[in-house]
Structure formats: structure tokens, C-alpha cells
Design a protein around this motif. Structure first.
Motif, mmCIF file in Angstrom:
data_model
loop_
_atom_site.group_PDB
_atom_site.id
_atom_site.type_symbol
_atom_site.label_atom_id
_atom_site.label_comp_id
_atom_site.label_asym_id
_atom_site.label_seq_id
_atom_site.Cartn_x
_atom_site.Cartn_y
_atom_site.Cartn_z
ATOM 1 N N SER A 290 4.350 -10.303 1.275
ATOM 2 C CA SER A 290 3.584 -9.354 0.832
ATOM 3 C C SER A 290 4.027 -7.969 0.790
ATOM 4 C CB SER A 290 2.141 -9.102 1.363
ATOM 5 O OG SER A 290 1.315 -8.511 0.958
ATOM 6 N N GLU A 291 4.281 -7.619 -0.491
ATOM 7 C CA GLU A 291 4.756 -6.130 -0.790
ATOM 8 C C GLU A 291 3.506 -5.479 -1.720
ATOM 9 O OE1 GLU A 291 9.378 -6.168 -1.383
ATOM 10 O OE2 GLU A 291 8.595 -7.794 -2.498
ATOM 11 N N ARG A 292 2.682 -4.995 -0.838
ATOM 12 C CA ARG A 292 1.493 -4.590 -1.267
ATOM 13 C C ARG A 292 1.722 -3.059 -1.694
ATOM 14 N NH1 ARG A 292 -3.123 -7.197 -1.232
ATOM 15 N NH2 ARG A 292 -4.219 -5.585 -1.175
ATOM 16 N N PHE B 60 3.883 -15.654 3.731
ATOM 17 C CA PHE B 60 2.940 -14.594 3.556
ATOM 18 C C PHE B 60 3.842 -13.475 3.205
ATOM 19 C CE2 PHE B 60 -0.199 -17.065 5.825
ATOM 20 C CZ PHE B 60 -0.858 -17.553 4.748
ATOM 21 N N GLU C 288 3.576 -14.279 -3.477
ATOM 22 C CA GLU C 288 3.110 -14.323 -1.985
ATOM 23 C C GLU C 288 2.608 -15.931 -1.801
ATOM 24 O OE1 GLU C 288 0.165 -11.522 -2.334
ATOM 25 O OE2 GLU C 288 1.437 -9.831 -2.746
ATOM 26 N N HIS C 289 2.346 -15.972 -0.488
ATOM 27 C CA HIS C 289 1.771 -17.245 -0.097
ATOM 28 C C HIS C 289 2.586 -18.421 -0.536
ATOM 29 C CE1 HIS C 289 -1.177 -14.361 1.098
ATOM 30 N NE2 HIS C 289 -1.818 -14.151 -0.015
#
Length: 363
Positions: free
Chosen positions: A236-238, A234, A202-203
Motif C-alpha cells: 500500500s502506497e497511500r 498488502f 494492492e492486496h
């Protein structure tokens, strides 16, 4: 295979606005970090080069990179970005993913720029992911042939991604010219679309130098304009564990207690006991033994390091445990072996929770 990004991702391309760029789909921001700088070309020594002192320290621009016609521009990755640890991590994840997907084709990718620009790897990857055979020549040596193959491959990719909201930020020319940023965009889009069993860092940010001809001269004394742009990904795979860690640490403890109870139920058969999930599974030994117990077989000791000492030995153990999981019919864990070894709690929880959901009724 699925036609949309993983449901655990916070960013779903199909819901994006039409005017959003692909970078925006990844939650990225496009920031002009510096104002345009003009640099002059020296007639003999620097006829086609940008005056080095005007560039950021360490930026190496080659003459062939600036052979531009009027109104043309070229995008180059700042060499300092190549050393960015998160960007290097992203490249490694993508390379490992491609090699895993194309293992049966006996294709080994070592460098994304050098191995993807001619379309051969991208063709095989798309065919494997989509299950669709493309009508292209298998081997093309000429530039024209390579671009024709790329055209066919990218048309197929674009036709697949556009209906799901992706904006196309790559082209035949950008891929064939070994534009690493464009290649990474393309691979990340494919990975997200097909829900690749990988965890993208991420990021991630990189700095790009955009070179344009500002004042073309008939005698070769061109004035160039350089724009320095920072791309921030960003990605993101939350999932549920991200939410638990961020917003409900009290519930997280309940989950950890349940997982400890589950693993001890089986490890106790070997007179082993776990009290700390992140640390006691970090060397991979307990993961391997646990898989043997869950699947009811003995794991030969010569297949792993019973008392690993180095980081590499621990990574070997965890990776071997992942192989045993796949042999047992589980999907390849999205967590990376390195993350488990580095005591990343979320990665360890994801692995153990996957085991729990599949073996919770196993005695």
C-alpha cells in the motif's frame, strides 16, 4: 534516489520490529490454509514425484522438483496463482519497471524467473538504481559462476536494505532455482526502497506449496509432506487522494473543482471544456492537447489517435501524454496508462494534480 520507501507509503520498513519478516513489512499475512498432507512416492513411476491426486486440482509437480535430501524442502508456486489477475498485474508492473530502468542497456525482460535467476539483470538493475558498479564478471554461463555473481549482487542489496529495517527473505539458492516468490520479494523491496515511479497493485495473494521429505528411505520410497501456504501482500502506497476518497469526499469535490478550473483555463483556448475528469481524460486526447498548451507547442496529429476507438489506442494516447510530461521535466507519473483509461479516478487525479502543481502559474 532515496534510501527509504516513499513517504506516501503507509508502511515504513525502518520502523518495523526486528523479528518481523519481509512479508510483514509489506503488510502481508502468512496463512496456512490447509493442514499438512502426506503423499507417498511410487518406486518406479513416481520415484521422485508426489502423488498427484493428493495435491490441489491443477497443481503440476515435476519429478525434478522433488529430488530432495533428508530435512530439505522446496517451495513451489501453485500454478493456479500464476493466473491470479492481481499477481499477473504485479509481475507486469515489475517487468515494465525493469525494462524502463535498463532501456539504455538494451536489456529486455520478458519472464522474471528465466531472466533474473542468473544475476545478470539483477546486477544491472542494482547498479542503475544505486549508481554503484559491482565487481563481477559481465557474462557467466556456468552454474558456479552464476551463483558467484548472485552472491556478490545479493550481498550488495542486503547491505543496502538491512540498515533500513528490511529482513532478507531471498537467497542465492532461491533466486538461482527460479523461485518466483523470492524474486518478487526482492524486486518489490528494491522498488519501494528506491521509490520507483510505479504503482504496485494492492492486496496481492499467491498460494505456495512447500514440499518436505518427512520419512526418507534408503530404497527411494520417501514419504513427502506438503504444506499449502498463502502469501497475502498488502502493498500500500497511500497518498492524499486515498485519504480524500476514503475520509473526506466533500473536500475531494473541492479538489476536483479546482482541477477542472485549471484544465479549462487552458483547454478553452481550443474551444474545449471539461466537466467530468475521470471520463473526459480517459482516452488521452485531452491530456495530450493540454500538454501542448502548457508547454506552448503543437503536437502533430500523426503522433496520437485523435478519435481512439480501441482500448489499445487509448492506452497509447495516455502513455504518449506521459512521455510529453517527462519531456517537460516532470517525473514519470506513478499512475499507469491502463488505470486512466479504465476510469480510475485516483489515477486521473494524481496525473492532473501533478500538472496543476507544476503549471498553476502558466497563462
Amino acid at each position: 534516489m532515496s534510501g527509504t520507501p516513499a513517504t506516501s507509503a503507509t508502511l515504513q520498513p525502518a520502523k518495523m520490529k526486528k523479528d518481523e519478516s519481509f512479508l510483514g513489512k509489506l503488510g502481508g499475512t502468512l496463512v496456512r490454509k490447509k493442514k499438512s498432507k502426506e503423499v507417498s512416492d511410487l518406486h518406479e513411476e513416481g520415484k521422485n514425484a508426489i502423488n498427484a491426486p493428493m495435491l490441489p486440482s491443477g497443481t503440476d509437480i515435476h519429478p525434478e522438483d522433488t529430488l530432495l535430501e533428508e530435512n530439505a524442502e522446496r517451495l513451489m508456486l501453485d500454478p493456479t496463482s500464476r493466473e491470479n489477475l492481481k499477481f499477473k498485474d504485479l509481475l507486469k508492473v515489475l517487468i515494465d519497471w525493469i525494462n524502463s530502468e535498463l532501456e539504455e542497456e538494451r536489456i529486455i525482460v520478458k519472464d522474471l524467473e528465466e531472466d533474473c535467476y542468473d544475476g545478470q539483470v539483477l546486477q544491472k538493475l542494482f547498479e542503475k538504481l544505486s549508481g554503484r558498479k559491482l565487481n563481477v564478471a559481465e557474462v557467466t554461463q556456468s552454474e558456479i559462476g552464476q551463483k558467484q555473481k548472485l552472491q556478490t549482487v545479493l550481498e550488495a542489496v542486503n547491505d543496502l536494505l538491512r540498515p533500513h529495517g528490511w529482513t532478507i527473505e531471498w537467497s542465492v539458492d532461491s533466486i538461482h532455482s527460479k523461485n518466483l516468490v523470492a524474486i518478487v520479494y526482492l524486486l518489490v523491496a528494491l522498488a519501494m526502497h528506491f521509490q520507483a515511479p510505479i504503482r504496485l497493485p494492492e492486496h496481492v495473494s499467491v498460494q505456495v506449496v512447500v514440499v518436505k521429505v518427512r520419512n526418507p528411505s534408503a530404497v527411494g520410497m520417501h514419504t513427502y509432506m506438503c504444506i499449502f501456504i498463502t502469501f497475502v501482500f498488502f502493498i500500500s502506497e497511500r497518498d492524499a487522494f486515498d485519504t480524500l476518497l476514503d475520509h473526506a469526499p466533500d473536500k475531494l469535490n473541492v479538489v476536483k473543482t479546482s482541477l477542472i478550473t485549471f484544465v479549462n483555463k487552458h483547454l478553452n483556448k481550443l474551444n474545449l471544456e471539461v466537466t467530468e475528469l475521470e471520463s473526459q481524460f480517459a482516452d488521452g486526447v485531452y491530456l495530450i492537447l493540454l500538454m501542448g498548451l502548457l508547454e506552448d507547442y503543437f503536437v502533430p496529429l500523426y503522433n496520437f489517435f485523435l478519435t481512439p476507438e480501441s482500448f489499445e489506442q487509448k492506452v497509447h494516447n495516455v502513455a504518449f501524454a506521459f512521455e510529453l510530461m517527462q519531456d517537460g521535466g516532470l517525473k514519470k507519473p506513478k499512475a499507469r496508462p491502463e488505470d486512466v483509461v479504465n476510469l480510475n479516478l485516483k489515477s486521473t487525479l494524481r496525473v492532473l494534480y501533478n500538472l496543476f502543481t507544476n503549471y498553476k502559474n502558466t497563462e
